[in-house]
Scaffold this motif. Structure first.
Motif, mmCIF file in Angstrom:
data_model
loop_
_atom_site.group_PDB
_atom_site.id
_atom_site.type_symbol
_atom_site.label_atom_id
_atom_site.label_comp_id
_atom_site.label_asym_id
_atom_site.label_seq_id
_atom_site.Cartn_x
_atom_site.Cartn_y
_atom_site.Cartn_z
ATOM 1 N N ASN A 1 -4.605 3.463 -6.344
ATOM 2 C CA ASN A 1 -4.143 2.081 -6.240
ATOM 3 C C ASN A 1 -5.251 1.117 -5.822
ATOM 4 O O ASN A 1 -6.377 1.500 -5.509
ATOM 5 N N ARG B 1 0.813 -1.222 0.000
ATOM 6 C CA ARG B 1 0.000 0.000 0.000
ATOM 7 C C ARG B 1 0.851 1.278 0.000
ATOM 8 O O ARG B 1 0.574 2.232 0.713
ATOM 9 N N GLY C 1 -1.463 11.665 -3.758
ATOM 10 C CA GLY C 1 -2.175 10.888 -2.761
ATOM 11 C C GLY C 1 -3.661 10.865 -3.045
ATOM 12 O O GLY C 1 -4.177 11.734 -3.761
ATOM 13 N N ASP D 1 -4.329 8.813 2.879
ATOM 14 C CA ASP D 1 -3.145 8.360 2.165
ATOM 15 C C ASP D 1 -1.960 9.223 2.600
ATOM 16 O O ASP D 1 -2.129 10.325 3.138
ATOM 17 N N HIS E 1 -5.373 5.757 8.448
ATOM 18 C CA HIS E 1 -4.575 5.794 7.213
ATOM 19 C C HIS E 1 -4.434 4.388 6.645
ATOM 20 O O HIS E 1 -4.237 3.420 7.374
ATOM 21 N N GLY F 1 4.926 0.196 1.271
ATOM 22 C CA GLY F 1 5.057 -0.308 -0.090
ATOM 23 C C GLY F 1 6.002 -1.492 -0.172
ATOM 24 O O GLY F 1 6.030 -2.355 0.698
ATOM 25 N N ASP G 1 -2.309 3.817 3.848
ATOM 26 C CA ASP G 1 -1.007 3.639 3.196
ATOM 27 C C ASP G 1 -0.008 2.990 4.157
ATOM 28 O O ASP G 1 -0.153 3.042 5.375
ATOM 29 N N SER H 1 2.369 4.859 -1.189
ATOM 30 C CA SER H 1 1.710 6.059 -1.703
ATOM 31 C C SER H 1 2.624 6.803 -2.668
ATOM 32 O O SER H 1 3.822 6.549 -2.731
#
Length: 296
Positions: A47, A39, A81, A151, A104, A109, A106, A41
């Motif tokens: 996404n 996830r 975002g 995000d 949140h 990644g 995000d 950002s």
């Protein structure tokens, strides 16, 4: 009267427990899956995680939309975002100031061939928020309730700051921020609440019981001492700070320190799902007490 309302809600929660467990598990499994790749950002494209959250809110009958923004990341580089915002309107004859529930979605990644699932941080907060929205959708509400999956929290609370700047603070009673709700074996949640939120946070303790304890602090320094985290500023540690900055009272729910925080070990199978469901029931009871009450 406050306790009577919460007791009535528990009957609703108990009958919905099996469904809630199943849906919580499904949502958590999806958001922590390889397909969602941690996830991260910053992309101009919306996404998979944001799209999934949007779909889940819409399925619950909420008015849902994306709120896109830009933010600076690195030297001269712009990131993009995408908040997901969903609203349950006041459906009573008398309406009071709104509630804003934030979490949140995000995380960090991926790095090369591995990704950071972010199960506790903060898929746990998002799935509880989705569950709360489902629970409250059929209730009488004396307040508009806005849910925002933010995000770019990990990069500087950018989504929360952007969203908070669009609000009229005098029309918002309270921000309830959910960040890392997968409780440890000690079964504790820590709540940092602004002093301006005191008339609302009185309803927290009656909404909890011996299953999950809620320890409430009105000072970030006191919370840091209790958790032995002298380097953590709990006021600025998550999205509630953005609401505080614009003058909106807040109550932040979290578990404090997680040894797997910001590591690839923050995985789906590390989350105790029955306990997460209990957390959702307790926080739902608190929010329901605020939303069904005829008091401003």
């Amino acid at each position: 009267m406050q306790r009577l309302k919460i007791s009535a809600l528990w009957l609703c929660c108990i009958t919905a427990t099996t469904h809630a467990n199943t849906q919580l598990e499904t949502d958590l499994k999806v958001l922590t899956s390889p397909e969602h790749a941690g996830r991260g950002s910053g992309s101009i494209a919306i996404n998979e995680s944001a799209r999934y959250i949007h779909t889940r809110f819409a399925e619950a009958g909420l008015d849902t939309y994306y709120q896109s923004f830009r933010f600076r990341q690195g030297l001269g580089k712009l990131g993009h975002g995408h908040n997901v915002v969903a609203t349950l309107p006041c459906n009573a004859l008398v309406c009071h100031k709104a509630l804003v529930i934030s979490a949140h979605y995000d995380h960090l990644g991926s790095r090369g061939s591995r990704y950071y699932p972010g199960a506790n941080d903060n898929a746990s907060g998002v799935v509880v928020m989705l569950d709360i929205a489902q629970r409250l959708a059929s209730q009488l509400r004396h307040r508009e309730i806005t849910f925002v999956a933010t995000d770019a929290e990990e990069k500087g609370l950018y989504g929360a700051h952007f969203f908070a700047a669009t609000l009229t603070p005098s029309q918002v009673a309270l921000n309830i921020n959910l960040d890392m709700l997968a409780v440890s074996p000690k079964n504790r949640l820590y709540v940092l609440a602004s002093k301006q939120a005191s008339k609302f946070t009185d309803a927290i303790e009656p909404a909890f019981d011996s299953q999950i304890r809620a320890l409430i602090y009105t000072s970030a320094a006191s919370m840091a001492r209790r958790l032995d985290t002298p380097r953590v500023d709990w006021l600025r540690a998550s999205d509630h700070y953005a609401f505080h900055k614009v003058g909106i009272p807040f109550a932040y729910f979290g578990v404090g320190i997680d040894p797997n925080h910001h590591t690839p070990k923050d995985q789906f199978d590390k989350v105790n799902l029955p306990k997460l469901n209990q957390v959702s029931e307790h926080i739902s009871a608190f929010i329901s007490a605020l939303s069904v009450s005829a008091a401003p």
